[in-house]
Each structure stands twice: as C-alpha cells, then as structure tokens.
Design a protein around this motif. Structure first.
Motif, PDB file in Angstrom:
ATOM      1  N   LEU A 312      -1.913   1.193  12.299  1.00  0.00           N
ATOM      2  CA  LEU A 312      -1.056   1.480  11.140  1.00  0.00           C
ATOM      3  C   LEU A 312      -0.349   0.230  10.618  1.00  0.00           C
ATOM      4  O   LEU A 312       0.107   0.198   9.476  1.00  0.00           O
ATOM      5  N   CYS A 313      -0.225  -0.778  11.476  1.00  0.00           N
ATOM      6  CA  CYS A 313       0.550  -1.963  11.108  1.00  0.00           C
ATOM      7  C   CYS A 313      -0.301  -2.915  10.271  1.00  0.00           C
ATOM      8  O   CYS A 313      -1.376  -3.344  10.693  1.00  0.00           O
ATOM      9  N   THR A 336      10.262   1.185  11.002  1.00  0.00           N
ATOM     10  CA  THR A 336      11.626   0.848  10.599  1.00  0.00           C
ATOM     11  C   THR A 336      12.182  -0.144  11.628  1.00  0.00           C
ATOM     12  O   THR A 336      11.584  -0.335  12.693  1.00  0.00           O
ATOM     13  N   PRO A 337      13.335  -0.755  11.336  1.00  0.00           N
ATOM     14  CA  PRO A 337      13.911  -1.652  12.348  1.00  0.00           C
ATOM     15  C   PRO A 337      14.185  -0.963  13.690  1.00  0.00           C
ATOM     16  O   PRO A 337      14.138  -1.620  14.733  1.00  0.00           O
ATOM     17  N   GLY A 342       5.500  -3.695  14.068  1.00  0.00           N
ATOM     18  CA  GLY A 342       5.204  -5.111  14.210  1.00  0.00           C
ATOM     19  C   GLY A 342       6.468  -5.943  14.170  1.00  0.00           C
ATOM     20  O   GLY A 342       7.545  -5.466  13.796  1.00  0.00           O
ATOM     21  N   ALA A 343       6.302  -7.224  14.531  1.00  0.00           N
ATOM     22  CA  ALA A 343       7.454  -8.111  14.612  1.00  0.00           C
ATOM     23  C   ALA A 343       8.069  -8.411  13.254  1.00  0.00           C
ATOM     24  O   ALA A 343       9.248  -8.746  13.158  1.00  0.00           O
ATOM     25  N   THR A 344       7.288  -8.304  12.174  1.00  0.00           N
ATOM     26  CA  THR A 344       7.829  -8.619  10.852  1.00  0.00           C
ATOM     27  C   THR A 344       8.958  -7.669  10.437  1.00  0.00           C
ATOM     28  O   THR A 344       9.727  -7.985   9.545  1.00  0.00           O
ATOM     29  N   MET A 345       9.050  -6.519  11.112  1.00  0.00           N
ATOM     30  CA  MET A 345      10.110  -5.567  10.779  1.00  0.00           C
ATOM     31  C   MET A 345      11.409  -5.842  11.530  1.00  0.00           C
ATOM     32  O   MET A 345      12.475  -5.367  11.134  1.00  0.00           O
ATOM     33  N   CYS A 352       9.058  -8.038   6.237  1.00  0.00           N
ATOM     34  CA  CYS A 352       9.320  -6.596   6.224  1.00  0.00           C
ATOM     35  C   CYS A 352      10.804  -6.317   6.450  1.00  0.00           C
ATOM     36  O   CYS A 352      11.387  -5.423   5.820  1.00  0.00           O
ATOM     37  N   ALA A 353      11.415  -7.084   7.362  1.00  0.00           N
ATOM     38  CA  ALA A 353      12.851  -6.912   7.617  1.00  0.00           C
ATOM     39  C   ALA A 353      13.664  -7.236   6.374  1.00  0.00           C
ATOM     40  O   ALA A 353      14.647  -6.545   6.059  1.00  0.00           O
TER      41      ALA A 353
END
Length: 369
Positions: A312-313, A336-337, A342-345, A352-353
C-alpha cells in the motif's frame, strides 16, 4: 531573530515571486532535493504562491526516509539483544520496521537511548564497559563527518565495546539515477546547501554537462528557496544548464576539505539500497577495512535479515518525484503519523509528514470522490 528574519522578509519574498512570474514564459518542473527544503516550501506556502509555470516536486533528500527497511529491522534486532545499549537520534525511533519500531523495543525493555551526537554514544560506551553500545549512523554527507569522527576516536581510544550500524547515502549518484530514469520529469534541481557545505559542488558539474539539467545550490529559508527557484527559471528560459551556488554564505566549490579527509579515511564507497527506490551503485558509505571491527552489522550477524515493503505504501514514488504525497490513496487514511506505512510519514523531513502536518489533503479528497 538575527540571521533568520533576514531570510523570511515578506517584502523581499514578494519581489522574488514577481521576478519568477515575469521571467517564466514556459512551464518548468524542478525538484528540491532535501526534505528540509520541502518542509520550508510547504510550511510557507511557496508552492501555492508560485505561478502555474513553475511546478515543484519533492526529492529523496530525507535520510530517515531512504534508510532501507532491512537496516531498520537490523537496528531493531540489535536493540532487542541483551546487554546492548542502542543509541540513535530521536527521529529514527518512530520509523516503522516490518513489525515494530525502536519505541516499541524500548517499551519492551530494550535499552534504547536518544543522543544528540555520535560522540555522546561514544561517551556512553566509555561509561558502560560491560555493555555493547551501538550507534545508528544514518544520513547523507551532512552527518557523515561526525559519525566518522566517532569511529576514528573509538579506534584511537581503544573503546572496543562501541560499534556503528552504518547506512550512509550519497546525493550525486541518486541525482544521476533520477536524471537517467525514462520516467523522470525533472528539468532542474535545487540542491541541498548543507550537503554541499561538506562535499562542495564540483561533483555536480559532470552531471550537469552530461544531462543538461541545471543544478542550483540553495539553503532552507524562504528567501533562499525562492532565489534558487528564480535562478533555475532564468537558466531554463535562457537554455542554459549550469551549476550555480545560491548559498554562498555556507558553501564553497571545494567543500570542507578536513571533513572529506576524515570521511575518506573511515568510509569506503559502496552500493546502497534506498528505501522505496532500490539499489543505486556507488551511492553509499560503509566502514573501510581499517575500521571494519566497529561495524555493528557484522558484530551482531544481522546481515541476513530480509524484508518486504507494504504494497500500500507508495513512498518510493514520492521520493522519486513521480507522485505527490496526497496522490497516494493511503495518505491520511490507513497511513497517518500514528500508524505510518513508511518513513516519509514520520520523519521530520518526510514529504508525507509535511503534507499531513500542513493540511494538504486536496488530491486525496478529489481522488476519492
């Protein structure tokens, strides 16, 4: 605040926006390489204030985001071992591995400690000779010199219970991988000033000559970013492709030579896997033979750990600039956070964050309707 307010002046920003608007006659797509630049752009709404002729896409320059899942799982395995003190910068503790993160290991009784320098971890090793102390050494050229110095000092001081799990990555090979990709839309790069403050920018010159893609080195404050964009647009409109230094207050062409000598002594260039992107030749550093005894991956025999990303990521596509975070269907829903895929969140430099923190949900909402 001195040295910050000067680079956030709204009147000067307005003039730069006007110059970009007046100069740009065609549509141009450029990538800001560093996650710190991405957060500055999104936080200040720069992308929303630019004319339609300029499109910013976000690059792979978040060290936490590109650390491979295998390396995260190796860190988790080491941190879960008895008689180990595992030291890391705080931004790695919430990065998800295959089943958990370092916070979970800590809650389960693992001795996981946040440090603010690799030398802090070396100090912990000196104070706890009965324990194995491991530092999680990740990042780009920016953080590598301090990590190299920690390993150098461990050898000099004969601190045998110190080791480092190394996952350093290098920017120029990643940019070349993007430039050479048939799916790349990037017509110019805003390079990260802090990386160039260490390595200089001479390494970019052959890339620009080969691919005819302009690279402008910029800082991270709004005026730094806008000046970088302005210079890129001028180059593209004039049909030029050059390396330009728009961060002269911190960057020299040759970079920091003492730091480069330390890096050359402690590390050797290797092939490296980038999370979500894949393997890139000559894009990483590992400990050289001279310092191999401090390699935690070999000391704890965790090199055989294999993993598989969530289907899904789509963070890999985000990191290559192929999609924006809010074009991923998992963004803000199953990712979500609090529950990242993934780490980008979760990274402070993750694209993403940034989109989640500053409320950029529009693409997902429209895609779901």
């Amino acid at each position: 605040m001195k040295y910050l307010d000067e680079y956030r002046d709204p009147e000067l920003a307005g003039k730069l926006f006007d110059e970009i608007r007046e100069t740009g006659k065609h549509h141009w797509t450029m990538m800001e390489v560093c996650g710190g630049q991405t957060h500055s752009i999104i936080r200040n709404g720069i992308d929303q204030l630019l004319p339609d002729t300029v499109e910013l896409i976000h690059g792979p320059g978040c060290p936490v985001c590109v650390t491979p899942l295998e390396t995260i799982d190796r860190a988790l395995a080491i941190a879960s071992s008895p008689d180990v003190i595992f030291c890391s910068f705080g931004d790695m503790l919430r990065v998800p591995g295959s089943e958990k993160d370092l916070f979970r290991v800590k809650s389960e009784g693992g001795d996981v400690r946040i440090v603010y320098s690799p030398l802090d971890a070396l100090k912990v090793a000196g104070e706890n000779p009965e324990k194995e102390v491991v530092f999680f050494g990740i990042g780009f050229e920016t953080t590598a010199p301090a990590n190299a110095m920690a390993v150098f000092q461990a050898k000099q001081l004969e601190i045998a219970n110190f080791s480092m799990l190394v996952s350093h990555v290098l920017v120029p090979p990643a940019l070349e991988a993007i430039m050479s990709s048939p799916s790349s839309r990037v017509q110019a790069f805003l390079a990260a000033g802090h990386v160039c403050s260490v390595m200089g920018y001479w390494q970019y010159e052959p890339l620009v000559e080969k691919y005819r893609v302009p690279i402008v080195i910029t800082g991270f404050e709004p005026l730094d970013v806008l000046e970088g964009i302005r210079r890129v647009v001028v180059q593209l409109e004039e049909g030029r492709a050059e390396v330009e230094n728009a961060y002269e207050r911190a960057v020299l062409r040759e970079g920091n030579l003492p730091a480069q000598r330390m890096l050359k002594d402690v590390f050797t260039v290797c092939e490296r896997t980038w999370r979500g992107i894949g393997s890139i030749a000559n894009s990483g550093w590992e400990l050289s033979d001279k310092y191999r005894e401090f390699d935690a991956a070999h000391r704890f025999t965790v090199t055989d750990i294999k993993t598989q990303e969530s289907p899904l990521c789509r963070s890999g596509e985000v990191l290559q600039g192929l999609i924006k975070p809010n074009q991923c269907q998992a963004f803000g829903t199953v990712c979500t956070p609090r529950k990242p895929l993934g780490a980008t969140m979760v990274s402070n430099e993750g694209a993403c964050a940034a989109y989640y923190r500053y409320g950029r949900f529009a693409e997902v909402e429209s895609a779901n309707t």
